[in-house]
Design an enzyme around this catalytic site. Structure first.
Site, PDB file in Angstrom:
ATOM      1  N   GLU A  31      10.422   3.003  51.641  1.00 35.96           N
ATOM      2  CA  GLU A  31      11.098   2.227  50.510  1.00 35.96           C
ATOM      3  C   GLU A  31      12.304   1.287  51.735  1.00 35.96           C
ATOM      4  O   GLU A  31      12.165   0.001  51.138  1.00 35.96           O
ATOM      5  CB  GLU A  31      11.228   2.547  49.606  1.00 35.96           C
ATOM      6  CG  GLU A  31       9.886   3.181  49.076  1.00 35.96           C
ATOM      7  CD  GLU A  31       9.427   2.045  48.454  1.00 35.96           C
ATOM      8  OE1 GLU A  31       9.393   1.011  47.647  1.00 35.96           O
ATOM      9  OE2 GLU A  31       7.985   2.609  47.647  1.00 35.96           O
TER      10      GLU A  31
ATOM     11  N   TYR B 140      14.993   1.020  41.065  1.00 39.51           N
ATOM     12  CA  TYR B 140      13.834   0.608  41.526  1.00 39.51           C
ATOM     13  C   TYR B 140      13.442   1.836  43.360  1.00 39.51           C
ATOM     14  O   TYR B 140      13.118   2.325  42.282  1.00 39.51           O
ATOM     15  CB  TYR B 140      13.282  -0.878  42.360  1.00 39.51           C
ATOM     16  CG  TYR B 140      12.480  -0.628  43.454  1.00 39.51           C
ATOM     17  CD1 TYR B 140      10.831  -0.665  42.594  1.00 39.51           C
ATOM     18  CD2 TYR B 140      12.369  -0.064  44.688  1.00 39.51           C
ATOM     19  CE1 TYR B 140      10.060  -0.222  43.282  1.00 39.51           C
ATOM     20  CE2 TYR B 140      11.272  -0.299  45.382  1.00 39.51           C
ATOM     21  CZ  TYR B 140      10.221  -0.324  44.833  1.00 39.51           C
ATOM     22  OH  TYR B 140       9.170  -0.332  45.840  1.00 39.51           O
TER      23      TYR B 140
ATOM     24  N   ASP C 145      10.124  -3.915  40.677  1.00 37.35           N
ATOM     25  CA  ASP C 145      10.250  -5.145  41.443  1.00 37.35           C
ATOM     26  C   ASP C 145       9.556  -6.233  41.634  1.00 37.35           C
ATOM     27  O   ASP C 145       9.476  -6.325  40.392  1.00 37.35           O
ATOM     28  CB  ASP C 145       9.651  -4.204  42.556  1.00 37.35           C
ATOM     29  CG  ASP C 145       8.270  -4.102  43.394  1.00 37.35           C
ATOM     30  OD1 ASP C 145       7.350  -4.801  41.679  1.00 37.35           O
ATOM     31  OD2 ASP C 145       7.910  -4.191  44.172  1.00 37.35           O
TER      32      ASP C 145
END
Length: 201
Positions: free
Chosen positions: A33, A116, A134
Protein backbone atom coordinates in the site's frame (compact mmCIF):
# COMPACT_ATOMS: atom_id res chain seq x y z
CA UNK A 1 -29.33 -6.23 -6.54
CA UNK A 2 -26.73 -7.20 -3.96
CA UNK A 3 -23.95 -4.88 -5.11
CA UNK A 4 -21.24 -6.44 -2.97
CA UNK A 5 -22.10 -9.94 -4.19
CA UNK A 6 -21.98 -8.75 -7.83
CA UNK A 7 -18.62 -7.03 -7.31
CA UNK A 8 -17.09 -10.06 -5.57
CA UNK A 9 -18.31 -12.40 -8.32
CA UNK A 10 -16.81 -10.07 -10.94
CA UNK A 11 -13.56 -9.88 -8.96
CA UNK A 12 -13.12 -13.65 -8.75
CA UNK A 13 -13.40 -13.86 -12.53
CA UNK A 14 -11.40 -10.79 -13.53
CA UNK A 15 -8.86 -9.69 -10.92
CA UNK A 16 -5.19 -9.26 -11.66
CA UNK A 17 -2.82 -11.74 -10.03
CA UNK A 18 -0.64 -9.67 -7.71
CA UNK A 19 1.72 -11.06 -5.03
CA UNK A 20 0.35 -9.05 -2.10
CA UNK A 21 -3.12 -10.45 -2.78
CA UNK A 22 -1.81 -13.92 -1.97
CA UNK A 23 -0.93 -12.90 1.58
CA UNK A 24 -2.74 -11.98 4.78
CA UNK A 25 0.51 -10.78 6.35
CA UNK A 26 -0.11 -7.15 7.42
CA UNK A 27 3.55 -6.29 6.75
CA UNK A 28 3.24 -7.40 3.13
CA UNK A 29 -0.07 -5.57 2.70
CA UNK A 30 1.22 -2.39 4.35
CA UNK A 31 4.39 -2.46 2.25
CA UNK A 32 2.39 -2.79 -0.98
CA UNK A 33 0.00 0.00 0.00
CA UNK A 34 2.81 2.46 0.80
CA UNK A 35 4.66 1.64 -2.44
CA UNK A 36 1.47 2.01 -4.50
CA UNK A 37 0.63 5.44 -3.09
CA UNK A 38 0.97 7.79 -6.09
CA UNK A 39 2.52 4.92 -8.08
CA UNK A 40 1.06 2.68 -10.80
CA UNK A 41 0.96 -1.06 -10.14
CA UNK A 42 3.27 -1.88 -13.07
CA UNK A 43 5.84 0.60 -11.77
CA UNK A 44 5.53 -0.36 -8.10
CA UNK A 45 5.59 -4.15 -8.50
CA UNK A 46 9.37 -4.52 -9.07
CA UNK A 47 10.03 -2.31 -6.02
CA UNK A 48 7.68 -4.39 -3.90
CA UNK A 49 9.51 -7.58 -4.90
CA UNK A 50 12.89 -6.00 -4.13
CA UNK A 51 11.78 -4.82 -0.69
CA UNK A 52 10.30 -8.20 0.25
CA UNK A 53 13.43 -9.99 -0.93
CA UNK A 54 15.72 -7.60 0.94
CA UNK A 55 13.54 -7.24 4.07
CA UNK A 56 11.37 -10.36 4.55
CA UNK A 57 10.06 -9.07 7.88
CA UNK A 58 9.23 -5.66 9.28
CA UNK A 59 12.04 -6.03 11.81
CA UNK A 60 14.50 -6.61 8.96
CA UNK A 61 13.34 -3.30 7.48
CA UNK A 62 13.47 -1.56 10.86
CA UNK A 63 17.08 -2.58 11.46
CA UNK A 64 18.28 -1.54 7.99
CA UNK A 65 20.27 1.71 7.58
CA UNK A 66 18.12 4.56 6.26
CA UNK A 67 20.45 5.25 3.34
CA UNK A 68 20.07 1.62 2.24
CA UNK A 69 16.27 1.91 2.35
CA UNK A 70 16.35 5.18 0.39
CA UNK A 71 18.66 3.66 -2.22
CA UNK A 72 16.28 0.73 -2.72
CA UNK A 73 13.43 3.25 -3.08
CA UNK A 74 15.34 5.30 -5.67
CA UNK A 75 13.23 6.01 -8.76
CA UNK A 76 9.83 5.89 -7.02
CA UNK A 77 9.89 9.54 -5.96
CA UNK A 78 8.08 11.12 -3.01
CA UNK A 79 10.90 10.13 -0.66
CA UNK A 80 8.85 11.07 2.40
CA UNK A 81 7.04 7.76 1.80
CA UNK A 82 10.32 5.86 2.17
CA UNK A 83 11.24 7.75 5.34
CA UNK A 84 7.77 7.14 6.80
CA UNK A 85 8.06 3.47 5.81
CA UNK A 86 11.32 3.15 7.70
CA UNK A 87 10.02 5.12 10.71
CA UNK A 88 6.92 2.95 10.96
CA UNK A 89 8.98 -0.24 10.72
CA UNK A 90 11.09 0.99 13.64
CA UNK A 91 7.94 1.86 15.60
CA UNK A 92 6.46 -1.61 15.08
CA UNK A 93 9.78 -3.24 15.93
CA UNK A 94 10.37 -1.19 19.08
CA UNK A 95 6.84 -0.64 20.44
CA UNK A 96 5.01 -3.75 19.23
CA UNK A 97 7.83 -6.29 19.37
CA UNK A 98 7.97 -6.60 15.60
CA UNK A 99 4.30 -7.68 15.44
CA UNK A 100 2.15 -5.48 13.21
CA UNK A 101 -0.83 -4.16 15.22
CA UNK A 102 -4.25 -5.62 14.39
CA UNK A 103 -6.34 -2.83 15.92
CA UNK A 104 -7.58 -0.22 13.42
CA UNK A 105 -6.81 2.76 15.67
CA UNK A 106 -3.28 1.51 16.32
CA UNK A 107 -2.75 0.92 12.61
CA UNK A 108 -4.09 4.43 11.91
CA UNK A 109 -1.60 5.91 14.39
CA UNK A 110 1.40 4.65 12.40
CA UNK A 111 3.43 7.24 10.52
CA UNK A 112 2.31 7.68 6.92
CA UNK A 113 -0.90 5.66 7.42
CA UNK A 114 -4.17 7.46 6.72
CA UNK A 115 -7.80 6.35 6.83
CA UNK A 116 -7.64 4.50 3.51
CA UNK A 117 -4.41 2.60 4.24
CA UNK A 118 -5.57 1.70 7.76
CA UNK A 119 -8.87 0.37 6.39
CA UNK A 120 -7.03 -1.62 3.71
CA UNK A 121 -4.66 -3.26 6.20
CA UNK A 122 -7.39 -3.92 8.78
CA UNK A 123 -9.73 -5.51 6.23
CA UNK A 124 -7.20 -7.38 4.05
CA UNK A 125 -5.07 -8.75 6.88
CA UNK A 126 -7.55 -9.08 9.75
CA UNK A 127 -10.97 -9.12 8.01
CA UNK A 128 -12.08 -6.12 10.06
CA UNK A 129 -15.18 -4.32 8.71
CA UNK A 130 -13.68 -1.04 7.53
CA UNK A 131 -14.54 0.27 4.06
CA UNK A 132 -11.74 1.57 1.87
CA UNK A 133 -12.30 4.81 0.01
CA UNK A 134 -9.64 5.67 -2.57
CA UNK A 135 -9.86 7.37 -5.96
CA UNK A 136 -11.15 4.22 -7.66
CA UNK A 137 -13.83 3.68 -5.02
CA UNK A 138 -14.91 7.35 -5.17
CA UNK A 139 -15.43 6.98 -8.92
CA UNK A 140 -17.45 3.76 -8.65
CA UNK A 141 -19.66 5.18 -5.92
CA UNK A 142 -20.13 8.49 -7.73
CA UNK A 143 -21.25 6.80 -10.93
CA UNK A 144 -23.38 4.11 -9.28
CA UNK A 145 -25.25 6.46 -6.95
CA UNK A 146 -25.16 9.52 -9.22
CA UNK A 147 -23.47 11.45 -6.41
CA UNK A 148 -21.93 14.73 -7.63
CA UNK A 149 -20.65 16.20 -4.36
CA UNK A 150 -16.94 17.03 -4.75
CA UNK A 151 -14.84 14.34 -3.09
CA UNK A 152 -12.30 16.88 -1.85
CA UNK A 153 -14.92 18.66 0.28
CA UNK A 154 -15.64 17.74 3.91
CA UNK A 155 -19.24 17.03 2.96
CA UNK A 156 -18.16 14.84 0.06
CA UNK A 157 -15.77 12.81 2.19
CA UNK A 158 -18.54 12.19 4.71
CA UNK A 159 -21.08 11.23 2.04
CA UNK A 160 -18.76 8.84 0.19
CA UNK A 161 -17.51 7.24 3.40
CA UNK A 162 -21.15 6.59 4.31
CA UNK A 163 -21.92 5.09 0.89
CA UNK A 164 -18.84 2.86 1.02
CA UNK A 165 -19.73 1.65 4.50
CA UNK A 166 -23.34 1.00 3.47
CA UNK A 167 -22.19 -1.25 0.61
CA UNK A 168 -19.55 -3.07 2.66
CA UNK A 169 -20.01 -6.80 3.09
CA UNK A 170 -19.18 -7.10 6.79
CA UNK A 171 -18.77 -10.88 6.57
CA UNK A 172 -16.01 -10.64 3.95
CA UNK A 173 -14.84 -7.01 4.07
CA UNK A 174 -11.37 -7.78 2.75
CA UNK A 175 -12.49 -9.36 -0.50
CA UNK A 176 -15.26 -6.77 -0.89
CA UNK A 177 -12.72 -3.94 -0.62
CA UNK A 178 -10.36 -5.67 -3.05
CA UNK A 179 -13.25 -6.12 -5.46
CA UNK A 180 -14.51 -2.53 -5.53
CA UNK A 181 -10.97 -1.15 -5.83
CA UNK A 182 -10.08 -3.52 -8.68
CA UNK A 183 -13.40 -2.80 -10.37
CA UNK A 184 -12.63 0.92 -10.35
CA UNK A 185 -9.06 0.42 -11.50
CA UNK A 186 -9.68 -1.91 -14.43
CA UNK A 187 -13.32 -1.64 -15.59
CA UNK A 188 -14.89 1.53 -14.17
CA UNK A 189 -11.89 3.56 -15.32
CA UNK A 190 -11.67 7.39 -15.34
CA UNK A 191 -11.84 7.42 -19.14
CA UNK A 192 -13.29 4.84 -21.53
CA UNK A 193 -14.95 2.67 -18.84
CA UNK A 194 -16.39 -0.64 -20.06
CA UNK A 195 -19.98 0.26 -19.19
CA UNK A 196 -21.39 -2.25 -21.68
CA UNK A 197 -20.13 -5.15 -19.56
CA UNK A 198 -20.73 -3.56 -16.15
CA UNK A 199 -22.18 -6.11 -13.71
CA UNK A 200 -23.87 -3.33 -11.74
CA UNK A 201 -26.14 -2.13 -14.54
Amino acid sequence: MNVSKALIKWYHLNHRELPWRESCDPYIIWLSEIILQQTRVDQGLPYFIRFVDKYPSISDLALAPEDEVLKLWQGLGYYSRARNLHATAKMVHNQFGGVFPSDYQQIRSLKGVGDYTAAAIASFAFNEPYAVVDGNVYRVLSRFFGEKTPIDSSEGKKIFAGLATALLNTKTPGIHNQAIMEFGATLCRPSAPDCHICPLV
